[in-house]
Scaffold this active site. Structure first.
Site, mmCIF file in Angstrom:
data_model
loop_
_atom_site.group_PDB
_atom_site.id
_atom_site.type_symbol
_atom_site.label_atom_id
_atom_site.label_comp_id
_atom_site.label_asym_id
_atom_site.label_seq_id
_atom_site.Cartn_x
_atom_site.Cartn_y
_atom_site.Cartn_z
ATOM 1 N N ILE A 34 0.857 -1.273 0.032
ATOM 2 C CA ILE A 34 0.052 -0.160 0.001
ATOM 3 C C ILE A 34 0.628 1.018 0.137
ATOM 4 O O ILE A 34 1.891 1.243 0.741
ATOM 5 C CB ILE A 34 -1.117 0.056 1.436
ATOM 6 C CG1 ILE A 34 -1.876 1.326 1.359
ATOM 7 C CG2 ILE A 34 -0.253 -0.122 2.678
ATOM 8 C CD1 ILE A 34 -2.970 1.127 2.470
ATOM 9 N N SER A 35 0.818 2.280 -0.856
ATOM 10 C CA SER A 35 1.694 3.353 -1.012
ATOM 11 C C SER A 35 1.642 4.099 0.328
ATOM 12 O O SER A 35 0.659 4.386 1.209
ATOM 13 C CB SER A 35 1.261 4.193 -2.197
ATOM 14 O OG SER A 35 1.071 3.574 -3.377
ATOM 15 N N HIS A 36 2.542 4.810 0.568
ATOM 16 C CA HIS A 36 2.865 6.048 1.540
ATOM 17 C C HIS A 36 1.623 6.754 1.392
ATOM 18 O O HIS A 36 1.414 7.434 0.339
ATOM 19 C CB HIS A 36 4.066 6.705 1.386
ATOM 20 C CG HIS A 36 5.241 6.304 1.830
ATOM 21 N ND1 HIS A 36 5.723 5.341 1.088
ATOM 22 C CD2 HIS A 36 6.122 6.390 2.773
ATOM 23 C CE1 HIS A 36 6.909 4.902 1.734
ATOM 24 N NE2 HIS A 36 7.126 5.763 2.771
#
Ligand code: SAH
Length: 223
Positions: free
Chosen positions: A66-68
């Site tokens: 999951i992206s930052h």
């Protein structure tokens, strides 16, 4: 799904994360508000519940992340969405970015190449009562039957700008895409000015998992 509970503790942590995003330069209030309304911990393993509102990327299965939060906020801000816009997302992953776009009132079409992630994201999106269309398939091909899209967001590192995605971007539309084959990508914002003209701007360096072409042919499923 009994861990899908949003408590005051989670909401408090979201407020702190939003303050951090603001400090890091995210200015669009609607984007910050969307971060308040979407419980990021729903999109992560229960074991990571306590870390869901730290500004970091986490494993979500199938070797993906999951992206930052900052990266999601940055890409969303660059995308300049307005409600009711048709948005194509490549790389559903956890579905968190999809949910942020839904919270901004857009109509999201999102493609993921791992069926496990596609299905998991779908159940969380449904639980939140968001109405996004998710597809299990190859993002390099876009989603021709719903084109053109006013906005296109790619959330994996693309080797180059996929031709099909350029074709499916509406004239006047914006595509936000990290481009680069190594460990790092340059964030590009592309505005389609006419049938043949694309105006390109560059916005810093980010790290994404790679955008990979489909190795085996899969049947696409839509819902
Ligand atoms: N938006 C996601 C980011 C997940 S990481 C989130 O908020 O969680 C990027 C995702 O892109 C991964 O799940 C990866 O499987 C997917 N991906 C990579 N190449 C792809 C392709 N060709 N088509 C569709 N999805 C792809």
């Amino acid at each position: 799904m009994d861990h899908l509970k949003d408590t005051y503790r989670h909401q408090g942590k979201r407020k702190l994360l939003i303050a951090e995003l603001k400090q890091m330069g995210i200015q669009t209030q609607a984007v910050l508000d969307a971060f308040y309304s979407v419980p990021r911990h729903f999109f992560m393993d229960l074991a990571l519940d306590d870390l869901a509102y730290t500004n970091a990327a986490f494993q979500i299965g199938s070797g993906q992340t999951i992206s930052h939060p900052y990266t999601v906020a940055f890409q969303t801000e660059l995308l300049e969405v307005k409600s009711n816009m048709k948005v194509l997302e490549i790389g559903t992953g956890s579905g968190f970015q999809t949910a942020i776009l839904c919270a901004l009132g857009t109509k999201v079409y999102s493609i993921e190449r791992y069926q496990e992630l596609h299905l998991k994201a779908g159940s969380v999106i449904k639980h939140l009562n968001y109405d996004a269309r998710l597809r299990y398939g190859d993002g390099f091909l876009g989603w021709p039957s719903y084109a053109p899209f006013e906005r296109i967001i790619v959330t994996c590192g693309a080797p180059e700008i996929p031709t099909e995605l350029k074709k499916q971007l509406a004239i006047g539309g914006i595509m936000v895409i990290p481009v680069g084959e190594g460990a790092e990508q340059k964030m590009l914002k592309i505005i389609r000015q006419s049938n043949t003209q694309f105006y390109e701007q560059q916005f810093g360096t980010f790290k994404f998992v790679p955008m990979l072409e489909q190795k085996v042919s899969i049947k696409t499923s839509e819902k």
